[in-house]
Design an enzyme around this catalytic site. Structure first.
Site, PDB file in Angstrom:
ATOM      1  N   LYS A   2       2.469  -3.539   7.176  1.00 38.78           N
ATOM      2  CA  LYS A   2       2.914  -3.661   5.979  1.00 38.78           C
ATOM      3  C   LYS A   2       4.094  -3.321   5.300  1.00 38.78           C
ATOM      4  O   LYS A   2       4.910  -4.257   4.591  1.00 38.78           O
ATOM      5  CB  LYS A   2       1.695  -3.059   5.066  1.00 38.78           C
ATOM      6  CG  LYS A   2       0.404  -3.342   5.085  1.00 38.78           C
ATOM      7  CD  LYS A   2       0.081  -4.730   4.408  1.00 38.78           C
ATOM      8  CE  LYS A   2       0.357  -4.787   2.858  1.00 38.78           C
ATOM      9  NZ  LYS A   2      -0.032  -6.250   2.390  1.00 38.78           N
ATOM     10  N   TYR A  21      -1.571  -0.493  10.920  1.00 36.97           N
ATOM     11  CA  TYR A  21      -1.654  -1.325   9.790  1.00 36.97           C
ATOM     12  C   TYR A  21      -0.465  -0.965   8.766  1.00 36.97           C
ATOM     13  O   TYR A  21       0.183  -2.026   8.114  1.00 36.97           O
ATOM     14  CB  TYR A  21      -3.041  -0.880   9.106  1.00 36.97           C
ATOM     15  CG  TYR A  21      -3.106  -1.170   7.613  1.00 36.97           C
ATOM     16  CD1 TYR A  21      -3.072  -2.448   7.082  1.00 36.97           C
ATOM     17  CD2 TYR A  21      -3.098  -0.164   6.473  1.00 36.97           C
ATOM     18  CE1 TYR A  21      -2.938  -2.750   5.657  1.00 36.97           C
ATOM     19  CE2 TYR A  21      -3.211  -0.428   5.216  1.00 36.97           C
ATOM     20  CZ  TYR A  21      -3.257  -1.642   4.790  1.00 36.97           C
ATOM     21  OH  TYR A  21      -3.345  -2.089   3.297  1.00 36.97           O
ATOM     22  N   THR A  26       0.784  -1.189   0.040  1.00 40.80           N
ATOM     23  CA  THR A  26      -0.081  -0.070  -0.092  1.00 40.80           C
ATOM     24  C   THR A  26       0.833   1.120  -0.087  1.00 40.80           C
ATOM     25  O   THR A  26       1.911   1.214   0.387  1.00 40.80           O
ATOM     26  CB  THR A  26      -0.867  -0.043   1.228  1.00 40.80           C
ATOM     27  OG1 THR A  26      -1.538   1.165   1.586  1.00 40.80           O
ATOM     28  CG2 THR A  26      -0.053  -0.226   2.623  1.00 40.80           C
ATOM     29  N   ASP A  27       0.290   2.154  -0.452  1.00 42.86           N
ATOM     30  CA  ASP A  27       0.759   3.767  -0.331  1.00 42.86           C
ATOM     31  C   ASP A  27       1.169   4.103   1.039  1.00 42.86           C
ATOM     32  O   ASP A  27       1.802   4.992   1.265  1.00 42.86           O
ATOM     33  CB  ASP A  27       0.234   4.819  -1.297  1.00 42.86           C
ATOM     34  CG  ASP A  27      -1.381   4.808  -0.838  1.00 42.86           C
ATOM     35  OD1 ASP A  27      -1.777   4.435  -0.127  1.00 42.86           O
ATOM     36  OD2 ASP A  27      -1.974   5.719  -1.657  1.00 42.86           O
ATOM     37  N   GLU A  28       0.253   3.489   1.763  1.00 41.12           N
ATOM     38  CA  GLU A  28       0.292   4.094   3.331  1.00 41.12           C
ATOM     39  C   GLU A  28       1.436   3.901   3.865  1.00 41.12           C
ATOM     40  O   GLU A  28       1.706   4.268   5.189  1.00 41.12           O
ATOM     41  CB  GLU A  28      -0.933   3.292   4.035  1.00 41.12           C
ATOM     42  CG  GLU A  28      -2.147   3.740   3.355  1.00 41.12           C
ATOM     43  CD  GLU A  28      -3.273   3.507   4.506  1.00 41.12           C
ATOM     44  OE1 GLU A  28      -3.460   3.414   5.607  1.00 41.12           O
ATOM     45  OE2 GLU A  28      -4.341   2.926   3.723  1.00 41.12           O
TER      46      GLU A  28
HETATM   47  N1  LIG Z   1      -8.081  -1.828  -0.292  1.00 43.41           N
HETATM   48  C1  LIG Z   1      -7.253  -1.055  -0.497  1.00 43.41           C
HETATM   49  O1  LIG Z   1      -7.538   0.053  -1.076  1.00 43.41           O
HETATM   50  C2  LIG Z   1      -5.783  -1.401  -0.651  1.00 43.41           C
HETATM   51  C3  LIG Z   1      -5.045  -0.419  -1.311  1.00 43.41           C
HETATM   52  C4  LIG Z   1      -3.591  -0.753  -1.431  1.00 43.41           C
HETATM   53  C5  LIG Z   1      -3.073  -2.242  -1.113  1.00 43.41           C
HETATM   54  N2  LIG Z   1      -3.812  -2.906  -0.509  1.00 43.41           N
HETATM   55  C6  LIG Z   1      -3.488  -3.919  -0.176  1.00 43.41           C
HETATM   56  O2  LIG Z   1      -4.177  -5.087  -1.073  1.00 43.41           O
HETATM   57  C7  LIG Z   1      -4.095  -6.335  -0.180  1.00 43.41           C
HETATM   58  C8  LIG Z   1      -5.580  -6.663  -0.342  1.00 43.41           C
HETATM   59  O3  LIG Z   1      -6.427  -5.758   0.301  1.00 43.41           O
HETATM   60  P1  LIG Z   1      -7.981  -5.727   0.589  1.00 43.41           P
HETATM   61  O4  LIG Z   1      -8.484  -4.611   0.648  1.00 43.41           O
HETATM   62  O5  LIG Z   1      -8.716  -6.781  -0.546  1.00 43.41           O
HETATM   63  O6  LIG Z   1      -8.172  -6.606   1.744  1.00 43.41           O
HETATM   64  P2  LIG Z   1      -9.329  -7.504   2.458  1.00 43.41           P
HETATM   65  O7  LIG Z   1      -9.393  -7.223   3.850  1.00 43.41           O
HETATM   66  O8  LIG Z   1     -10.604  -7.231   1.776  1.00 43.41           O
HETATM   67  O9  LIG Z   1      -8.798  -9.037   2.224  1.00 43.41           O
HETATM   68  C9  LIG Z   1      -7.944  -9.530   2.713  1.00 43.41           C
HETATM   69  C10 LIG Z   1      -7.863 -11.080   2.595  1.00 43.41           C
HETATM   70  O10 LIG Z   1      -6.979 -11.859   3.226  1.00 43.41           O
HETATM   71  C11 LIG Z   1      -7.170 -12.996   3.826  1.00 43.41           C
HETATM   72  N3  LIG Z   1      -6.437 -12.999   5.090  1.00 43.41           N
HETATM   73  C12 LIG Z   1      -6.069 -12.304   6.130  1.00 43.41           C
HETATM   74  N4  LIG Z   1      -5.178 -13.058   6.920  1.00 43.41           N
HETATM   75  C13 LIG Z   1      -4.862 -14.005   6.310  1.00 43.41           C
HETATM   76  C14 LIG Z   1      -3.902 -15.015   6.470  1.00 43.41           C
HETATM   77  N5  LIG Z   1      -3.038 -14.923   7.506  1.00 43.41           N
HETATM   78  N6  LIG Z   1      -3.607 -16.191   5.702  1.00 43.41           N
HETATM   79  C15 LIG Z   1      -4.473 -16.118   4.585  1.00 43.41           C
HETATM   80  N7  LIG Z   1      -5.321 -15.442   4.409  1.00 43.41           N
HETATM   81  C16 LIG Z   1      -5.567 -14.244   4.868  1.00 43.41           C
HETATM   82  C17 LIG Z   1      -8.681 -12.622   4.249  1.00 43.41           C
HETATM   83  O11 LIG Z   1      -9.290 -13.691   4.830  1.00 43.41           O
HETATM   84  C18 LIG Z   1      -9.324 -11.798   3.110  1.00 43.41           C
HETATM   85  O12 LIG Z   1      -9.735 -12.564   2.123  1.00 43.41           O
HETATM   86  C19 LIG Z   1      -3.709  -6.108   1.010  1.00 43.41           C
HETATM   87  O13 LIG Z   1      -2.538  -6.546   1.217  1.00 43.41           O
HETATM   88  C20 LIG Z   1      -3.686  -4.539   1.262  1.00 43.41           C
HETATM   89  O14 LIG Z   1      -2.712  -4.065   2.232  1.00 43.41           O
HETATM   90  C21 LIG Z   1      -5.417  -2.723  -0.464  1.00 43.41           C
END
Ligand SMILES: NC(=O)c1ccc[n+]([C@@H]2O[C@H](COP(=O)([O-])OP(=O)(O)OC[C@H]3O[C@@H](n4cnc5c(N)ncnc54)[C@H](O)[C@@H]3O)[C@@H](O)[C@H]2O)c1
Length: 352
Positions: free
Chosen positions: A157, A153, A126-128
């Site tokens: 990350k 968080y 993430t950009d965070e």
């Molecule tokens: N949502 C955003 O805007 C955003 C932006 C940039 C980056 N990201 C990154 O993208 C990725 C996905 O984000 P998201 O919003 O889809 O998250 P989300 O919370 O919707 O999904 C996370 C998934 O990971 C699974 N999970 C959690 N812990 C686990 C573990 N220990 N083992 C296996 N599975 C596990 C959960 O069951 C879930 O299905 C993350 O790494 C997040 O940091 C998200």
């Protein structure tokens, strides 16, 4: 390619699983997910019967299971979405799980990648991790920007990302790290800001906007994020970092007003609430590097209103999906709300 997608039952992961399963019928796609409160197999109902798709319930911390699954499916590539992701939960609910999954979990994946001679791994981040910018700062985060996270968080990350770099340098694990901005689109957990606002407004309730509402986020459509990751799996250089964003910085008021407009509501439906502690002011991504590799977003800044409208319509047309999530995850959502209520902030909460 035999691809292990970790965390493929969440928001971005499930959109990515669908993209890959439909686009590459010859690839073997294995979705490995622990199914935490944020994981939901209903997100993938339309592709669950496809012959190139398998789901395995598992934790990325469980190295034995990871090795077993990688061997069984002859995995050649890994992409990791698995993470604890909810910023407010990391502030109000304790952040042990964040450190376990986002740091230790990534390390276990790196170990598994090394042991099994994985050709390429992509760690989605993430950009965070860059911390924030002042509102009047016109600069954008590039790949060399210092890592200075403010939220638990984001700190977790960043720990996983740094571990990737260390494993590339010392163990020659061919891993890429990405830093993407805020995603929007279908199948997002209803605690997150866009679905949260849509369902409040549909229920005739006001939406809570943090502080002065001027915090800026750089919004990208989840399918454009997926397209970028697909490109990196095929053409990205191991050991490198890529930032992903659509040059679409919007403040929270602008976002809220756009959602109100799509739903035909007026500004009386906004309620200003106490700001989140340490609320990052502004994020902005410089995506020059991935654009040079050939990535072109389908929803650039000028198509944000269109993408947001489609997203709001999707939630309006899929109330059954939301009701199912709420019913299945009721205990988790209630526990989160109790933690918020117990904390100093007498407010409801929505991410970013
Ligand atoms: N949502 C955003 O805007 C955003 C932006 C940039 C980056 N990201 C990154 O993208 C990725 C996905 O984000 P998201 O919003 O889809 O998250 P989300 O919370 O919707 O999904 C996370 C998934 O990971 C699974 N999970 C959690 N812990 C686990 C573990 N220990 N083992 C296996 N599975 C596990 C959960 O069951 C879930 O299905 C993350 O790494 C997040 O940091 C998200």
């Amino acid at each position: 390619m035999n691809l292990l997608i970790c965390g493929g039952a969440g928001f971005i992961g499930s959109n990515f699983v669908r993209l890959m399963v439909n686009k590459y019928p010859d690839y073997k796609i294995v979705n490995y997910d622990k199914l935490t409160y944020a994981g939901n197999l209903d997100n993938l109902k339309d592709i669950e019967g496809k012959s190139n798709y398998t789901f395995v319930k598992g934790d990325i911390i469980d190295i034995d299971k990871l090795n077993e699954v990688i061997k069984e499916h002859d995995i050649t590539h890994i992409i990791n979405f698995a993470a604890e992701t909810h910023v407010d939960r990391s502030i109000h609910g304790g952040c042990k799980d964040f450190v376990l999954t986002n740091v230790l979990g990534v390390q276990m994946l790196l170990d598994a990648a090394k042991t099994n001679n994985i050709e390429k791994m992509v760690n989605v981040s993430t950009d965070e991790v860059f911390g924030d910018l002042d509102l009047d700062d016109e600069r954008k985060f590039d790949e060399k920007w210092p890592i200075m996270p403010n939220m638990p968080y984001a700190a977790a990350k960043a720990g996983g990302d740094l571990m990737c770099n260390a494993y590339f340098v010392t163990q020659k694990v061919p891993v890429i790290v990405t830093h993407c901005s805020n995603n929007y689109g279908p199948y997002q957990f209803p605690e997150k800001v866009i679905p949260f606002f849509v369902f409040k407004l549909l229920a005739g309730e006001k939406v809570p906007v943090y502080g002065d509402g001027l915090n800026v986020r750089d919004w990208i459509h989840v399918l454009d994020h997926g397209k970028a990751l697909d490109l990196l799996l095929h053409k990205g250089n191991p050991g490198e970092v890529y930032n992903i964003g659509s040059d679409n910085e919007r403040n929270n008021m602008e976002l809220t007003q756009m959602i109100l407009k799509v739903l035909g509501k007026d500004e009386e439906m906004i309620e200003y609430v106490t700001d989140r502690p340490g609320h990052d002011r502004k994020y902005a991504i410089d995506a020059t590097k991935i654009k040079a590799l050939g990535w072109v977003p389908d929803y650039p800044r000028e198509k944000f209103e269109e993408g947001l409208r489609e997203t709001v319509e999707w939630y309006k047309n899929n109330t059954e999906w939301v009701e199912n999530v709420r019913a299945k995850k009721k205990d988790e959502m209630n526990k989160f709300q109790e933690n918020i209520d117990k904390s100093d902030k007498p407010q409801e909460s929505a991410k970013k």
